[in-house]
Design a protein around this motif. Structure first.
Motif: not given
Lengths: 110, 117
Positions: A2, A25, A27, A29, A70, A93
């Motif tokens: 990540q 990001s 993925t 958060l 994200k 994360y």
């Protein structure tokens, strides 16, 4: 693994202009924090965002957390020379995994 | 309230030498972090302690880096032997114990600037 991307790397503005830095990001958060580091100094906490779509303001600074959690942004209205420094996001994360972005270095010309 | 204390502030060593950094967190902060910040980059977490236990050391180069927090208060980070690429600022930070699912505001010390020649 990540990672969080932060853009732009540098921003030079005239005093009074606005400034925005973004963190993205791939993925979702858990939450995100923002820090400011003055030249030669250490990071100083600005704010934490937790909820989807959250918007928080601190005087001329506006922080947003995306609906999908994200991405996040920091916007400074009418920059001043005291805003000079590097702004970092720190993406969390969950499970004690968090990463700082590479930072956006802001220079303000008087 | 006293902030996070670190020493030394600057250190210059030759490659293959050893070096140690010390950190004393804010009183009452159970969580302590060590970061490496290379010039022009964001801080990279090396190790996180909660009290005297390690929470995360996944990014610590364990062949040369070690850290301890024996009594759950101050901490030491050691590099042995140092390499040129270890030149960086080593930051210590502390925070209150995180609420489930969140992390708390981190308070950073002034850092130790390490130059390896």
């Amino acid at each position: 693994g990540q990672q969080v991307m932060q853009i732009p790397q540098y921003q030079h503005v005239q005093e009074g202009e606005d400034f925005t830095t973004y963190c993205n990001s791939s993925t979702t958060l858990s939450n995100i924090q923002w820090y400011k580091q003055r030249p030669g100094g250490h990071p100083v906490f600005l704010i934490q965002l937790v909820k989807s779509g959250e918007v928080k303001k601190q005087k001329r600074l506006t922080f947003q957390f995306g609906e999908a959690k994200k991405n996040s942004s920091l916007h400074i209205t009418a920059t001043q020379t005291t805003d000079v420094g590097t702004y970092f996001c720190a993406a969390h994360y969950g499970f004690n995994k968090f990463y700082f972005g590479s930072g956006t270095k802001l220079n303000v010309k008087p | 309230e006293a902030g996070v204390a670190q020493s030394p502030r600057y250190k210059i060593i030759e490659k293959r030498q050893s070096v140690a950094f010390w950190c004393n967190p804010i009183s009452g902060h159970a969580t302590l972090y060590w970061y490496q910040q290379i010039l022009g980059q964001g801080p990279k977490l090396l190790i996180q302690f909660q009290n005297n236990g390690v929470v995360d050391d996944s990014q610590l180069p364990k062949d040369r880096f070690s850290a301890e927090r024996l009594k759950g208060v101050d901490s030491t980070l050691k590099i042995q032997p140092a390499k040129l690429e270890d030149s960086a600022v080593y930051l210590c930070a502390s925070s209150l114990v995180p609420t489930t699912g969140l992390i708390n505001e981190q308070y950073f010390g002034p850092g130790t600037r390490l130059t390896v020649t």
